[in-house]
Design a protein around this motif. Structure first.
Motif, PDB file in Angstrom:
ATOM      1  N   ARG A 130       0.838  -1.208   0.000  1.00 16.35           N
ATOM      2  CA  ARG A 130       0.000   0.000   0.000  1.00 16.35           C
ATOM      3  C   ARG A 130       0.870   1.255   0.000  1.00 16.35           C
ATOM      4  O   ARG A 130       0.580   2.215  -0.719  1.00 16.35           O
ATOM      5  N   ARG A 131       1.934   1.248   0.791  1.00 21.22           N
ATOM      6  CA  ARG A 131       2.843   2.399   0.818  1.00 21.22           C
ATOM      7  C   ARG A 131       3.495   2.608  -0.542  1.00 21.22           C
ATOM      8  O   ARG A 131       3.605   3.739  -1.019  1.00 21.22           O
ATOM      9  N   LYS A 148       5.844  13.637 -11.739  1.00 20.36           N
ATOM     10  CA  LYS A 148       6.494  13.517 -13.043  1.00 20.36           C
ATOM     11  C   LYS A 148       5.624  14.148 -14.134  1.00 20.36           C
ATOM     12  O   LYS A 148       6.109  14.867 -14.996  1.00 20.36           O
ATOM     13  N   ARG A 149       4.325  13.882 -14.092  1.00 23.13           N
ATOM     14  CA  ARG A 149       3.396  14.471 -15.059  1.00 23.13           C
ATOM     15  C   ARG A 149       3.402  15.991 -14.968  1.00 23.13           C
ATOM     16  O   ARG A 149       3.375  16.686 -15.973  1.00 23.13           O
ATOM     17  N   ASN A 190       2.399   1.650  -3.474  1.00 23.05           N
ATOM     18  CA  ASN A 190       1.394   2.127  -4.417  1.00 23.05           C
ATOM     19  C   ASN A 190       1.152   3.624  -4.248  1.00 23.05           C
ATOM     20  O   ASN A 190       1.086   4.362  -5.235  1.00 23.05           O
ATOM     21  N   ALA A 191       1.031   4.075  -3.020  1.00 17.60           N
ATOM     22  CA  ALA A 191       0.817   5.502  -2.765  1.00 17.60           C
ATOM     23  C   ALA A 191       2.013   6.323  -3.236  1.00 17.60           C
ATOM     24  O   ALA A 191       1.850   7.366  -3.879  1.00 17.60           O
ATOM     25  N   ALA A 206       4.411   9.515  -9.912  1.00 20.25           N
ATOM     26  CA  ALA A 206       3.910   9.630 -11.284  1.00 20.25           C
ATOM     27  C   ALA A 206       3.205  10.973 -11.476  1.00 20.25           C
ATOM     28  O   ALA A 206       3.350  11.611 -12.525  1.00 20.25           O
ATOM     29  N   ASP A 207       2.459  11.414 -10.469  1.00 20.72           N
ATOM     30  CA  ASP A 207       1.784  12.701 -10.551  1.00 20.72           C
ATOM     31  C   ASP A 207       2.792  13.846 -10.644  1.00 20.72           C
ATOM     32  O   ASP A 207       2.636  14.757 -11.464  1.00 20.72           O
ATOM     33  N   MET A 253      11.656   4.774  -9.972  1.00 19.55           N
ATOM     34  CA  MET A 253      10.520   3.876 -10.136  1.00 19.55           C
ATOM     35  C   MET A 253      10.931   2.542 -10.750  1.00 19.55           C
ATOM     36  O   MET A 253      10.270   1.532 -10.542  1.00 19.55           O
ATOM     37  N   THR A 269       4.288   5.504  -5.532  1.00 20.69           N
ATOM     38  CA  THR A 269       4.393   5.447  -6.986  1.00 20.69           C
ATOM     39  C   THR A 269       3.355   6.363  -7.632  1.00 20.69           C
ATOM     40  O   THR A 269       3.653   7.072  -8.592  1.00 20.69           O
ATOM     41  N   THR A 270       2.150   6.377  -7.101  1.00 21.83           N
ATOM     42  CA  THR A 270       1.099   7.263  -7.610  1.00 21.83           C
ATOM     43  C   THR A 270       1.524   8.715  -7.454  1.00 21.83           C
ATOM     44  O   THR A 270       1.382   9.526  -8.371  1.00 21.83           O
ATOM     45  N   TYR A 271       2.077   9.047  -6.294  1.00 22.19           N
ATOM     46  CA  TYR A 271       2.546  10.406  -6.022  1.00 22.19           C
ATOM     47  C   TYR A 271       3.681  10.787  -6.968  1.00 22.19           C
ATOM     48  O   TYR A 271       3.687  11.868  -7.560  1.00 22.19           O
TER      49      TYR A 271
END
Length: 161
Positions: free
Chosen positions: A108-109, A121-122, A111-112, A118-119, A142, A114-116
């Motif tokens: 879970r950590r 990076k975008r 995933n959070a 990626a955001d 990553m 990686t999501t952060y």
């Protein structure tokens, strides 16, 4: 977290006073802790990255699993008590059901995080300045497959090509 705390019911407690350091970033202890009561702050350098207050919160699990030094400092915010396991690796090995819960927590950590990442990076993609380099650094992080300390991941570590 209470599911985790069940596995520490027979483990001795240590009482901490306000401001007392439980573990220091960069120190190697092999200890694993489970918060029984109170609050702990987690610091990377001088930056607070988390406040743990839920009973069953683990402290030191990353260092145990990575067989490395602690990656952060944990300090009491007011009176607190923690269960103390001297040999965290042996404890995790002897409690596979706990290892499963910790694996889920770490997933879970990850995933959070990686999501952060990626955001972020975008947000910096195509910025055309030094901030665009953030994307390159995040891309590298990553996809990093080696382990810290100069040792590469191997099949023994559960890594497969």
């Amino acid at each position: 977290m209470r599911e985790i705390l069940v596995h520490f019911s027979d483990i001795p407690l240590r009482t901490l006073s306000d401001g007392e350091v439980l573990l220091k970033e960069g120190e190697r202890t092999g200890h694993l802790y489970a918060l029984a009561s109170g609050k702990l702050e987690v610091l990377r350098g001088e930056t607070q990255v988390a406040v743990l207050e839920e009973p069953g919160s683990l402290i030191g699990e990353m260092a145990v699993l990575l067989d490395s030094a602690h990656t952060a400092t944990a300090r009491a915010l007011g009176p607190a008590s923690v269960h103390v396991v001297e040999d965290g690796a042996a404890f995790m090995s002897a409690h596979p059901e706990l290892a499963w819960l910790v694996s889920r927590l770490l997933a879970r950590r990850l995933n959070a995080a990686t999501t952060y990442l990626a955001d972020i990076k975008r947000q910096f993609a195509g910025a055309g300045n030094h901030l665009e380099m953030v994307g390159e650094v995040l891309e590298s992080l990553m996809h990093q497959q080696g382990l810290r300390g100069g040792r590469q991941a191997s099949q023994r570590d559960g890594y497969r090509d």
